[in-house]
Design an enzyme around this catalytic site. Structure first.
Site, PDB file in Angstrom:
ATOM      1  N   SER A 101     -21.677 -70.699  -4.296  1.00 21.05           N
ATOM      2  CA  SER A 101     -22.500 -70.318  -3.146  1.00 21.05           C
ATOM      3  C   SER A 101     -23.137 -71.569  -2.508  1.00 21.05           C
ATOM      4  O   SER A 101     -22.438 -72.456  -2.054  1.00 21.05           O
ATOM      5  CB  SER A 101     -23.543 -69.287  -3.578  1.00 21.05           C
ATOM      6  OG  SER A 101     -24.123 -68.648  -2.471  1.00 21.05           O
ATOM      7  N   HIS A 253     -19.899 -61.509  -5.240  1.00 18.22           N
ATOM      8  CA  HIS A 253     -20.300 -62.880  -4.956  1.00 18.22           C
ATOM      9  C   HIS A 253     -20.575 -63.691  -6.218  1.00 18.22           C
ATOM     10  O   HIS A 253     -20.387 -64.904  -6.235  1.00 18.22           O
ATOM     11  CB  HIS A 253     -21.546 -62.861  -4.067  1.00 18.22           C
ATOM     12  CG  HIS A 253     -22.022 -64.213  -3.641  1.00 18.22           C
ATOM     13  ND1 HIS A 253     -21.283 -65.040  -2.819  1.00 18.22           N
ATOM     14  CD2 HIS A 253     -23.174 -64.899  -3.926  1.00 18.22           C
ATOM     15  CE1 HIS A 253     -21.948 -66.169  -2.602  1.00 18.22           C
ATOM     16  NE2 HIS A 253     -23.091 -66.102  -3.270  1.00 18.22           N
TER      17      HIS A 253
END
Length: 275
Positions: A101, A253
């Site tokens: 991320s 994610h």
């Protein structure tokens, strides 16, 4: 294999890192976590990687156990330079950087700043093409006690709700995860540092800079990523000259938590291919 955990003054802040030195491997994997996270997010991945490679996991300031200085510049470029300073201190001339991320964006900055020192980049659902904060938000951050608003905003969403947003299967969320992701935010000083990050965080690297990065790159994306959707990974794969995109099924994610074995397998194959 020896493991060390240190908090060391680097580039004007206290930097926490865990260093697992492999007895024979010359390869070092640098792990860089995402926003509102820490080295905790790699706890399932580190035991797999350290079997074959040295592992350096860094808590990016102001997260985790690293310093929360109100004089540090919380830009991606400065965070990247801070990690490069640490590598220099540890006499690590070349490494593979793995970023999740926000950590992926920092890894890209490292590859852009020091292409010779980065053998490869493994980008896990990497932040990309994100613009800097809007002017009114940056100006608001100068209001006295604005950090209380930051704390209130984050507390309203809550750790459980945030975790539910970043995983594909919410049933995997347990007490260990909840406490591990909550713990860094029990120190109120982090909210003052996050206020500074609103001011300092520049936009993600633009396409014209991404296209100059020639570092071999492996992009690993969750099929159901709601935070950095898959179309971002496909766009990044096109902008990076020497990259390959892998899509993980039934993943969101938080792929280091959701699919550590698959991430490790693809990472190992990638490292062998560039060695």
């Amino acid at each position: 294999m020896t493991a060390t955990a240190f908090v060391k003054p680097i580039n004007g802040t206290d930097l926490y890192y865990e260093y697992y030195q492999h007895p024979s491997s010359r390869e070092t994997i640098v792990l860089i976590h995402g926003f509102l996270s820490s080295s905790f997010s790699f706890r399932h991945l580190i035991p797999l990687i350290k079997q074959d490679y040295s592992v350096l996991s860094v808590d990016v300031p102001p997260f985790g156990k690293s310093g929360k200085s109100i004089s540090f510049t919380y830009s991606y470029e400065n965070m990247a330079k801070t990690i490069l300073h640490l590598l220099e201190e540890l006499d690590i001339d070349q490494a593979t950087v793995m970023g999740h991320s926000m950590g992926g964006q920092i890894a890209l900055n490292i590859a852009y700043l020091n292409p010779v020192g980065v053998k490869g980049a493994v980008l896990l659902c990497s932040s990309s093409y994100l613009k800097k904060a809007k002017l009114h938000l940056k100006m608001s951050s100068y209001i006295p006690f604005f950090h209380h608003y930051v704390k209130l905003y984050l507390s309203r969403s809550g750790v459980r709700k945030n975790l539910q947003n970043v995983v594909y299967n919410a049933e995997m969320i347990n007490d260990e995860m909840l406490f591990g992701y909550l713990q860094p935010f029990l120190d109120d000083e982090i909210f003052k540092a996050l206020t500074r990050m609103i001011r300092h965080r520049e936009g993600d690297l633009p396409p014209e800079k991404l296209q100059k990065i020639t570092t071999p790159s492996l992009l690993i994306w969750g099929e159901h990523d709601r935070v950095v959707p898959l179309h971002i990974g496909k766009r990044l794969n096109k902008d990076l000259q020497n990259s390959h995109l892998v899509i993980l099924n039934d993943a969101g994610h938080l792929v280091p938590e959701e699919k550590p074995e698959e991430v490790h397998r693809h990472m190992s194959n990638f490292i062998q291919s560039i060695s």
